[in-house]
Design a protein around this motif. Structure first.
Motif, PDB file in Angstrom:
ATOM      1  N   GLU A   3       0.648  -1.134  -0.187  1.00  0.00           N
ATOM      2  CA  GLU A   3       0.045  -0.197  -0.181  1.00  0.00           C
ATOM      3  C   GLU A   3       0.972   1.173  -0.303  1.00  0.00           C
ATOM      4  OE1 GLU A   3      -3.306   0.542  -0.120  1.00  0.00           O
ATOM      5  OE2 GLU A   3      -3.389  -1.339  -0.834  1.00  0.00           O
ATOM      6  N   PRO A   4       0.554   2.388  -0.541  1.00  0.00           N
ATOM      7  CA  PRO A   4       1.458   3.652  -0.914  1.00  0.00           C
ATOM      8  C   PRO A   4       1.068   3.952   0.836  1.00  0.00           C
ATOM      9  CG  PRO A   4      -0.571   3.819  -2.219  1.00  0.00           C
ATOM     10  CD  PRO A   4      -0.743   2.668  -1.626  1.00  0.00           C
ATOM     11  N   THR A   6       1.694   7.234   3.576  1.00  0.00           N
ATOM     12  CA  THR A   6       0.911   8.187   3.858  1.00  0.00           C
ATOM     13  C   THR A   6       1.657   9.039   5.146  1.00  0.00           C
ATOM     14  OG1 THR A   6      -0.543   6.998   3.130  1.00  0.00           O
ATOM     15  CG2 THR A   6      -1.390   9.398   4.298  1.00  0.00           C
ATOM     16  N   ARG A   8       1.116  12.346   7.286  1.00  0.00           N
ATOM     17  CA  ARG A   8       0.154  12.932   7.272  1.00  0.00           C
ATOM     18  C   ARG A   8       0.608  14.762   8.003  1.00  0.00           C
ATOM     19  NH1 ARG A   8      -4.313  10.079   7.835  1.00  0.00           N
ATOM     20  NH2 ARG A   8      -5.132  10.140   5.283  1.00  0.00           N
ATOM     21  N   ARG A  71       1.414  16.638  -8.235  1.00  0.00           N
ATOM     22  CA  ARG A  71       1.319  14.909  -8.251  1.00  0.00           C
ATOM     23  C   ARG A  71       2.563  15.045  -9.133  1.00  0.00           C
ATOM     24  NH1 ARG A  71      -3.039  13.335 -10.355  1.00  0.00           N
ATOM     25  NH2 ARG A  71      -3.729  13.507  -8.851  1.00  0.00           N
ATOM     26  N   SER A  83       4.924  10.551  -6.700  1.00  0.00           N
ATOM     27  CA  SER A  83       4.175  11.430  -5.006  1.00  0.00           C
ATOM     28  C   SER A  83       3.092  12.398  -5.180  1.00  0.00           C
ATOM     29  CB  SER A  83       5.642  11.755  -4.738  1.00  0.00           C
ATOM     30  OG  SER A  83       7.037  11.577  -4.477  1.00  0.00           O
ATOM     31  N   GLU A  84       2.761  12.378  -4.004  1.00  0.00           N
ATOM     32  CA  GLU A  84       1.773  12.861  -4.052  1.00  0.00           C
ATOM     33  C   GLU A  84       0.994  13.609  -2.401  1.00  0.00           C
ATOM     34  OE1 GLU A  84      -2.549  12.352  -6.168  1.00  0.00           O
ATOM     35  OE2 GLU A  84      -2.719  12.274  -4.376  1.00  0.00           O
ATOM     36  N   THR A  97      -0.766  16.356   3.127  1.00  0.00           N
ATOM     37  CA  THR A  97      -1.277  14.560   2.925  1.00  0.00           C
ATOM     38  C   THR A  97      -0.013  14.447   2.376  1.00  0.00           C
ATOM     39  OG1 THR A  97      -3.380  14.362   3.606  1.00  0.00           O
ATOM     40  CG2 THR A  97      -2.318  12.420   2.823  1.00  0.00           C
ATOM     41  N   SER A  99       1.655  11.250   0.168  1.00  0.00           N
ATOM     42  CA  SER A  99       0.902   9.832  -0.805  1.00  0.00           C
ATOM     43  C   SER A  99       2.282   9.586  -1.012  1.00  0.00           C
ATOM     44  CB  SER A  99      -0.374   9.762  -1.129  1.00  0.00           C
ATOM     45  OG  SER A  99      -0.592   8.426  -1.694  1.00  0.00           O
ATOM     46  N   GLN A 100       2.935   8.176  -1.529  1.00  0.00           N
ATOM     47  CA  GLN A 100       4.406   7.878  -1.715  1.00  0.00           C
ATOM     48  C   GLN A 100       3.928   5.974  -2.490  1.00  0.00           C
ATOM     49  OE1 GLN A 100       7.521   9.575  -2.747  1.00  0.00           O
ATOM     50  NE2 GLN A 100       6.946   7.551  -4.094  1.00  0.00           N
ATOM     51  N   THR A 101       3.930   5.838  -3.468  1.00  0.00           N
ATOM     52  CA  THR A 101       3.684   4.338  -4.009  1.00  0.00           C
ATOM     53  C   THR A 101       5.017   3.658  -3.792  1.00  0.00           C
ATOM     54  OG1 THR A 101       4.386   5.040  -6.107  1.00  0.00           O
ATOM     55  CG2 THR A 101       2.076   4.958  -5.862  1.00  0.00           C
ATOM     56  N   GLN A 119      10.015   7.336   4.258  1.00  0.00           N
ATOM     57  CA  GLN A 119       9.182   7.782   5.358  1.00  0.00           C
ATOM     58  C   GLN A 119       9.706   8.823   6.103  1.00  0.00           C
ATOM     59  OE1 GLN A 119       8.515   4.656   8.196  1.00  0.00           O
ATOM     60  NE2 GLN A 119       6.510   5.138   8.264  1.00  0.00           N
TER      61      GLN A 119
END
Length: 278
Positions: A3-4, A6, A8, A71, A83-84, A97, A99-101, A119
């Motif tokens: 999972e990506p 996340t 915050r 993004r 990366s978003e 927020t 989000s990184q795949t 991370q």
């Protein structure tokens, strides 16, 4: 595929200030990276340099940008990741927020891929975004080209106060943002996640009240916090040593440094709340 990732962050600034800091080339050069090539109108969003993972050149490709979203594709270790960053108002603050795949926690442990640093890299990046917008000194970034791991900050608190916040389980768990239990004595346990959840905890190697704390992290070497007081302030130096220099523990170092940024805020910000919230 996992999972990506996340992350915050609650940024103490308005939405428009945050958007500008995330998209303006001059601002980005101040808090994100040594070099940037950003022009959203022309479809460019690139950054590189010593403090960017695989930062020998800009490996990003803009995918989308609007008033609330940025993004981009980012080539890391031969894989094109995504990366978003999104942002929304939260009273007088803004919640960002990330989000990184293509993040796998096993890469943190094994060091097999540079993607294992993502991370802690993003945690430090977003904390420095907050510091930038508040006009505070930034915390040193990770140098991904060097095996030397040393950084120093000045904290507006006495050595006694800072040392207590390094050795008190309750205080460390607050500013580090993760449960930690400590036996503050030489040979004592330093357990990430608590004694019940860490079967092989780190051990305290040196403890000089108000002056020095050293912790043995196994393969990741030894982390030392050295304190010098003057005028009611503390000069705190963090050093990581004793690791395999052919495989520097950048992911762990990023965690320590982003924690150091929050430690300083913990002592200096009235009504302190952590920047990283999840």
């Amino acid at each position: 595929m996992s999972e990506p990732l996340t992350v915050r962050a609650r940024i103490p600034a308005g939405v428009e200030e945050v958007r500008r800091a995330l998209t303006d080339p001059e601002a980005l050069r101040g808090w994100l990276a040594e070099h940037v090539d950003v022009n959203l109108a022309e479809g460019r969003f690139g950054f590189w340099g010593r403090t960017t993972p695989e930062g020998d050149a800009p490996h990003q490709r803009l995918l989308h940008a609007d008033e609330r979203t940025l993004r981009f594709a980012w080539l890391l270790d031969g894989e094109e990741t995504t990366s978003e960053l999104t942002w929304e108002a939260d009273g007088e603050h803004t919640v960002v927020t990330l989000s990184q795949t293509h993040f796998d926690f096993q890469d943190v442990i094994t060091g097999k891929s540079i993607r294992g640093v993502l991370q802690t890299y993003w945690c430090l990046v977003l904390t420095n975004l907050a510091e930038h917008l508040e006009g505070r000194p930034l915390t040193d970034k990770i140098d991904f080209t060097s095996a030397e791991m040393r950084t120093t900050v000045e904290i507006a608190a006495s050595p006694e106060q800072v040392f207590d916040s390094l050795t008190s389980s309750e205080a460390v768990s607050k500013w580090f943002g993760f449960p930690i239990e400590i036996e503050p004595q030489v040979g004592g346990r330093f357990a990430m996640g608590g004694f019940d959840n860490d079967p092989d905890p780190a051990r305290i190697l040196e403890l000089e009240p108000d002056r020095k704390l050293s912790v043995g992290w196994g393969e990741n070497g030894v982390g030392s916090w050295e304190l010098e007081g003057s005028g009611g302030k503390t000069r705190l130096t963090l050093v990581q040593s004793g690791f395999d220099e052919s495989r520097p523990p950048y992911a762990a170092w990023g965690g320590f440094v982003s924690g150091l940024a929050e430690l300083r805020r913990y002592h200096e910000i009235p009504n302190w709340q952590p920047i990283i919230t999840a």
